[in-house]
Design an enzyme around this catalytic site. Structure first.
Site, mmCIF file in Angstrom:
data_model
loop_
_atom_site.group_PDB
_atom_site.id
_atom_site.type_symbol
_atom_site.label_atom_id
_atom_site.label_comp_id
_atom_site.label_asym_id
_atom_site.label_seq_id
_atom_site.Cartn_x
_atom_site.Cartn_y
_atom_site.Cartn_z
ATOM 1 N N GLN A 11 48.095 55.502 6.216
ATOM 2 C CA GLN A 11 47.958 55.427 4.769
ATOM 3 C C GLN A 11 49.320 55.312 4.079
ATOM 4 O O GLN A 11 49.381 55.210 2.861
ATOM 5 C CB GLN A 11 47.224 56.675 4.245
ATOM 6 C CG GLN A 11 45.796 56.799 4.749
ATOM 7 C CD GLN A 11 45.107 58.067 4.285
ATOM 8 O OE1 GLN A 11 44.602 58.811 5.113
ATOM 9 N NE2 GLN A 11 45.059 58.325 2.988
ATOM 10 N N GLU A 21 38.926 60.539 -5.790
ATOM 11 C CA GLU A 21 38.855 61.865 -5.197
ATOM 12 C C GLU A 21 38.165 62.885 -6.095
ATOM 13 O O GLU A 21 37.689 63.912 -5.615
ATOM 14 C CB GLU A 21 40.269 62.314 -4.831
ATOM 15 C CG GLU A 21 40.839 61.359 -3.800
ATOM 16 C CD GLU A 21 42.305 61.556 -3.540
ATOM 17 O OE1 GLU A 21 42.769 61.106 -2.491
ATOM 18 O OE2 GLU A 21 42.999 62.148 -4.365
ATOM 19 N N ARG A 72 40.404 63.662 0.962
ATOM 20 C CA ARG A 72 39.893 63.048 -0.260
ATOM 21 C C ARG A 72 40.246 63.869 -1.503
ATOM 22 O O ARG A 72 39.410 64.169 -2.354
ATOM 23 C CB ARG A 72 38.383 62.849 -0.199
ATOM 24 C CG ARG A 72 37.969 61.772 -1.193
ATOM 25 C CD ARG A 72 36.601 61.225 -0.973
ATOM 26 N NE ARG A 72 36.400 60.103 -1.889
ATOM 27 C CZ ARG A 72 35.768 58.994 -1.589
ATOM 28 N NH1 ARG A 72 35.267 58.821 -0.391
ATOM 29 N NH2 ARG A 72 35.637 58.045 -2.470
ATOM 30 N N CYS A 73 41.513 64.257 -1.582
ATOM 31 C CA CYS A 73 41.960 64.964 -2.778
ATOM 32 C C CYS A 73 43.463 64.879 -2.836
ATOM 33 O O CYS A 73 44.103 64.365 -1.946
ATOM 34 C CB CYS A 73 41.522 66.427 -2.760
ATOM 35 S SG CYS A 73 42.431 67.468 -1.611
#
Lengths: 804, 158, 287
Positions: A239, A756, A386-387
């Protein structure tokens, strides 16, 4: 966008652009629906070998010997490498993102089950799999530390012998050999004073379990070292490819200009693919040593057991309030289980990430946060699943504690939030823990949701059900996130500030190629970045190509995680486009023989103010940029922007969930889930909605079933998809979405991150709903996961399952 | 171990391979024949990203030996489109935004294709049960359901 | 996750398969493969030789002969679900098959494999007990009949000898006075049961003439809740009796604790599945 002047054909022209605000179909899809995606495991290079790991069966043990002979004797095996082989290259340990070091291959000791002990490189994955069975490792078991609460006991086994006596940690003094850091934010004394005198205080312990992002594509890489040109290419599930390039260069000594990192298509990341893993490093080493490409792809069990986990926070939330429920102070204590190496993926200055956004959507006068990180015999990690860096944990602790306060005071949980919201006129709002929330309109969002769901009707229905002994719960959360890391004054990774970048080139015929420092993993960057450029430059988005992920071509950026692509990369894109438009204006003025000030922008062209017909389209300007430009202007029409955001963006939302719990089995049925999100300007509503569906589903997974449990020997339990809960079509509820639009005042197009929010916001909503089903019986909190088994246990404690 | 010479139809074309008995069908398709649309996710037959069609039935190719496909008919995502263009399920996934990272998508499409052959007019409930062998982490399934419904309509009209 | 090496033979007939079983030590039958292959990938099982019995015609098919239904051992779960014969005469099997794993797995997984494999989490063994099925087993000396009751001896342990094959399952068509129920609790699609219970019940007027209660995944193997059955047999079943039976079920269970739950939870869930299955069975028998 403010394009709505009085232009006659403007709306039509604008439609053709498919710019910001348009639910444009995705550019990415064509290749994926035809099986032409290009993921790491799809890459095949001539002479490529396959690497596989020998892993520890023990969570804590001394390695007494490693015998490679039988493995090396197997035909097709090219190498077996251990820490001793990496030692001369000084690659047996590597730095982590959190200022610690991590063993690439276990050096004398293993610290967690499944830790990498040796790597086998063979002709293919079948032979490699046979060979790892032949590597003989002799272990001497050591006492295992699993419980973070016991990590700093006097008699706790010392895990990190390499750190013994080094009491200066990366972030603070260490007070125990298993202590990593203590980190605090806010005013402790002032907070404590308020608590001492408060009319009402509440305190709730909660454990946020260790979970794993578990994208469907596991981690992997193909490393290829060209000995002749001393050039290293690595295809990798990352990522953050540019940061990986920097790290690889620093570790290997190969100049950064001779390292090319490519993130091809990525089969989901969700934070798991931010870090650098031993598998990547040993593949690179093996390729350098053997001179041929080496592929490593982990299997699902390896993935769940070793690559980065998330959460594992033991939290205590406390609120001091007056009897009307107005918050006077917030106090949060955290014990953070980081596993065997501190490989937490956070901005360097924040060992607990952005946990100090835990004041939430509320006007909290004073607050204090205290976090201690400890080592245990578990896999390293601590990524933002996911945050944005521990924001899920922050939102969880404040939202849970708010519910507890409401319950204690007998005030409805919607009402207590309304009483404490930061008011619309207070923005930008400085929080007690030091963040400046850019914009918000919390009351509107809450009211809209309560009305849409007939909250009062639901409460009446719940009352009736309670009278019949049925369990119905209503969850409500009003969250505020902090996303878009970040201002470089706050945020860096290994010293590299967390800016991001865009480079846009307009070709003579008016089509565009643009490259960014971010990397899509399903968010649809190829689609949405083009929409930003289309709106800024008046060039149809279908004529704009977006590329990311190849460090040889894309400008340096910090990557995609923490909902930072739109807030940072998207801002860079808009600013770069505006640089181009500024140059275009000069060219247009030259072509129309007027001064720049006489021109106005209209969708896709500059017009001379007040002179109909006197205009130049962006396409005409593009051609001129290469042929007919003002004296002294350099040719071409392109721009780069490295964007250092002035602040984070603060998306928010109100989520409501209704559950019915079967008191005889503990099974929860999510009857309704209503999610209202405000992410400021909406670039592509279709994609936003898709992101929200996905985030809600991942939140559902975490709240209702995901966990990585360990037994007392440190054996990880449930590391296959048999046990690790990824909901299927059948379990997944139906999602209802809604929105308000409160633009970010500092973002060039007013956009905030969004993907998110649904994860961060939904998890405490599920807990809120589950607890609400029992709240009339005195239950204030239940730890996740809220699976049927755990709920039934609670039902049984409350003696609710008896049949009369 | 003696290798087995196998041949089967892949997307309508005959293919041959020399495989160890233990070689999994998914590896033969991906590594040997080099069609990489079919993916590997969990290797324990839970995630479904390796789903292909074998003799008219959806199967998980990570839990089938390549030798078991000998003489069979295999369909992968690469075989869905025809000379006339994309299949209706492919179109529908784009139209309804039924994919994000794309990793589960090929198998999801192959499964949806077969599911709609077996049940041309499914309810939402039937889609949920019929597609439940395929996991997706990105979409929350909602748009995939819409896509399958939309494809069903198109196929019925055709 | 790669299996060890093995030799592979595609059997052309039951005799062929039995011959190979006889000749080759530790040879294993490959049916649907969805239990065996994952175990082999984890190298929990490393058979040197696999005999693939997928393409043996005599192991296929569902036939009705009088009131006996014969189901070839290699009949897949989806073939069971799609069978009109079973839907009409033994819908319990259809309902049970629908809750096995997921659609793709049901295309490969077979009823015979599920019964013979020996995992207590498999669903058909308890169904076989409830249906009082007859298992047709073939060995070097020919076929023999083995009642399902008495067949399951423990985890991965049953009455099939190493050189034998389960070739067919025979069950009686359900009669008008019979009803069935099937309830299974699982965490999600694709998981084994936390607990499951098939129930077959016969009514004689208002009274329960006979009842068989099977239990899935709450003991080392599929079991019957015999004492609970005895409470109900010969009685007019009411709520109070069901509660008595359920209490018996709880004490009959010896589940292994795992992530699905502890002994207490699983035992109580077994009882709950039994309650619900009895209610369904009663209702169906009355109609």
């Amino acid at each position: 966008m403010d394009n709505a002047n009085d232009a006659n054909n403007a709306p039509e022209a604008e439609d053709q652009l498919k710019g910001v605000g348009c639910s444009r179909k995705r550019k990415e899809d064509a290749r994926f629906i035809q099986g032409k995606g290009n993921y790491v495991d799809d890459i095949k290079m001539p002479g490529m070998l396959f690497a596989d790991m020998v892993r520890s069966p023990y969570a804590h043990a001394r390695i007494k010997s490693i015998n490679k002979e039988k493995a090396l004797a197997l035909p097709g095996v090219h190498a077996v490498l251990t820490a001793d082989d990496l030692k001369p290259l000084n690659l047996h340990w590597m730095p982590t993102l959190a200022g610690d070091v991590q063993a690439v291959l276990a050096d004398e000791k293993v610290h967690f089950q499944y830790q990498e002990v040796a790597v086998v490189v063979a002709d293919n994955r079948y032979i490699a799999a046979d060979a790892i069975e032949l590597v003989e490792v002799e272990y001497e078991e050591l006492p295992v530390l699993v419980d973070a609460h016991k990590a700093m006991d006097e008699d706790a086994p010392v895990l990190r012998e390499d750190l013994v006596g080094k009491m200066d940690g990366a972030h603070s003094k260490r007070v125990h050999d298993n202590h990593i850091f203590n980190w605090q934010a806010g005013d402790k004394d002032a907070t404590d004073r308020v608590f001492e005198q408060a009319e009402v205080t509440v305190k709730q312990d909660m454990y946020y379990p260790r979970v794993h992002p578990s994208p469907l594509e596991t981690c992997g890489c193909v490393a290829s070292f060209d000995k002749v040109n001393e050039h290293l290419t690595v295809y990798i599930t990352s990522q953050a490819p540019h940061v990986v390039r920097t790290v690889v260069s620093m570790l290997s000594g190969i100049p950064e200009s001779k390292v090319r990192i490519v993130s091809p298509d990525i089969g989901g990341g969700f934070g798991n693919k931010v870090g650098v893993y031993p598998g990547y490093v040993v593949s690179i080493v093996a390729s350098i040593v053997l001179g041929v490409p080496v592929k490593w792809v982990e299997n699902r069990m390896e993935h769940l057991s070793t690559t980065a986990f998330a959460r594992d926070y033991h939290m205590t939330g406390e609120i001091a309030a007056d009897s009307e429920g107005h918050i006077k102070a917030l106090r949060v204590n955290v014990l953070a289980d980081h596993g065997a190496f501190d490989a937490c993926a956070d901005p360097s200055k924040f060992p607990a990430g952005l946990m100090h956004i835990c004041t939430g959507s509320y006007d909290v006068p004073v607050a204090h946060l205290n976090v201690d990180g400890v080592y245990t015999n578990k896999a390293p990690g601590g990524v933002a699943y996911r945050c944005s860096f521990r924001v899920t944990e922050a939102v969880y602790v404040i939202e849970r504690t708010m519910d507890v306060l409401a319950q204690k005071l007998g005030i409805d949980k919607a009402e207590i939030r309304r009483r404490n919201f930061i008011k619309a006129e207070q923005f930008p709002y400085e929080t007690a823990l030091g963040w400046e929330i850019d914009s918000g309109d919390y009351h509107t969002a809450l009211d809209k949701v309560l009305e849409a769901c007939d909250y009062e009707g639901l409460r009446r229905e719940q009352q009736e059900k309670r009278e019949k002994g049925e369990l119905m719960g209503i969850g409500l959360v009003t969250f505020t996130e902090i996303v878009g890391a970040g201002p470089t004054r706050n945020c860096d990774i290994l010293g590299v500030g967390m800016f991001d970048s865009a480079e846009i080139r307009v070709h003579p015929t008016g089509s565009v190629i643009a490259r960014m420092g971010t990397i899509t993993q399903g968010q649809g960057h190829q689609t949405t970045y083009a929409q930003i450029i289309a709106s800024e430059l008046g060039i149809p988005s279908d004529e704009i190509s977006i590329e990311e992920g190849d460090t040889d071509t894309a400008p340096y950026g910090l990557g995609t995680y923490g909902s930072r692509s739109t807030p940072v990369g998207g801002a860079a894109t808009a600013v770069a486009a505006r640089k181009i438009r500024a140059k275009a204006q000069k060219i247009a003025a030259h072509l129309l023989e007027v001064s720049e000030q006489d021109l106005e922008w209209d969708v896709d062209r500059f017009k001379v103010k007040g002179v109909p017909g006197q205009e130049k389209t962006m396409k005409e300007i593009a051609w001129a940029a290469y042929n007919d430009r003002p004296e002294g202007m350099e040719p071409g029409l392109e721009a780069v922007d490295y964007y250092d955001p002035p602040n984070f963006t603060y998306p928010f939302g109100t989520y409501l969930c209704v559950v019915d719990i079967d008191k005889y089995t503990g099974v929860t049925k999510v009857r309704r889930f209503y999610a209202l999100d405000d992410c400021g300007t909406r670039i592509n509503p279709m994609i936003i909605e898709g992101q929200i569906h996905g985030g809600l589903n991942e939140g559902f997974a975490v709240a209702m079933g995901q966990e990585l449990p360990f037994d007392e020997q440190g054996n990880i339990l449930g590391n296959t998809l048999m046990d690790y809960f990824i909901p299927t079509f059948v379990e997944t509820p139906t999602w209802e979405t809604d929105y308000t639009v409160t633009p970010s005042p500092h973002h060039p197009i007013g956009a905030k991150g969004v993907a998110e929010s649904p994860h961060v916001g939904s998890i405490p909503t599920f807990t809120s709903a589950i607890v609400d089903a029992f709240s009339h019986l005195g239950t204030t909190h239940l730890d996740m996961p809220h699976n049927a088994y755990r709920l039934w246990k609670h039902i049984r404690e409350l003696d609710l399952d008896k049949r009369s | 171990m003696a290798k087995h010479h196998i041949s089967f139809n892949l997307n309508g074309k005959p293919v041959e391979a020399l495989v160890e008995p233990r070689e999994l069908l998914v590896h033969t398709i991906r590594e040997n024949i080099q069609l990489t649309g079919t993916h590997i996710g969990c290797e324990t037959s839970h995630c479904g990203v390796c789903t292909v069609d074998l003799n008219g039935k959806s199967v998980k190719s990570c839990t089938l030996l390549a030798v078991q496909a000998d003489g069979g008919d295999v369909l992968t995502v690469e075989g869905l489109a025809s000379a006339e263009g994309l299949h209706a399920v492919q179109q529908a996934f784009v139209e309804e935004h039924g994919l994000q990272c794309g990793f589960c998508t090929p198998a999801m499409l192959v499964r949806a294709y077969r599911f709609l052959q077996d049940n041309p007019d499914p309810s939402e409930e039937e889609i949920r049960w019929g597609m439940s062998g395929n996991l997706c982490r990105c979409t929350g399934y909602q748009n995939i359901i819409k896509a399958v419904q939309s494809a069903a309509k198109k196929l019925q009209q055709a | 996750m790669i299996t060890s090496q093995f030799q592979y033979h595609k059997a052309s007939s039951v005799e062929d398969a039995i011959q190979k079983l006889t000749e080759i030590e530790d040879a294993k039958l490959l049916a649907g493969g969805h239990s065996l292959l994952p175990m082999m990938k984890l190298r929990f099982a490393e058979p040197p030789y696999l005999i693939d019995i997928n393409d043996i015609p005599e192991l296929q098919g569902i036939e009705l002969d009088g009131d006996t239904i014969r189901i070839g051992a290699m009949t897949t779960e989806n073939e069971i679900i799609a069978s009109d014969i079973l839907q009409q005469h033994c819908p319990l099997l259809v309902e049970a098959a629908k809750l096995v794993a997921d659609p793709q797995v049901r295309n490969r997984g077979t009823i015979g494999g599920d019964i013979a494999h020996g995992d207590p989490g498999n669903d058909h063994p308890a169904v076989m007990l409830a249906l009082d099925a007859n298992l047709v087993i073939q060995g070097p000396d020919g076929k023999r009949n083995q009642p399902a009751n008495g067949f399951f001896l423990g985890t991965y342990w049953n009455e099939i000898a190493e050189d034998e094959i389960l070739v067919a399952i025979e069950v009686k068509a359900l009669k008008d006075n019979q009803g069935f129920g099937y309830h299974k609790l699982k965490r999600k699609t694709g998981d084994y049961a936390v607990a499951g219970s098939p129930v077959v019940l016969s009514l004689d007027g208002d009274k329960c003439a006979d009842i068989r209660i099977g239990l899935t995944n709450v003991a080392p193997m599929a079991i019957r809740a015999t004492e609970a059955e005895n409470i109900l047999k010969g009685q007019v079943i009411d709520e109070a009796l069901i509660e008595q039976a359920a209490a018996q079920v709880v004490s009959a269970c010896e589940p292994a604790a795992d992530l699905r739950g502890d002994e207490e939870y699983k035992s109580h869930m077994a009882a709950e599945m039994v309650r619900r299955a009895i209610q369904d069975a009663l209702q169906r028998a009355r109609n």
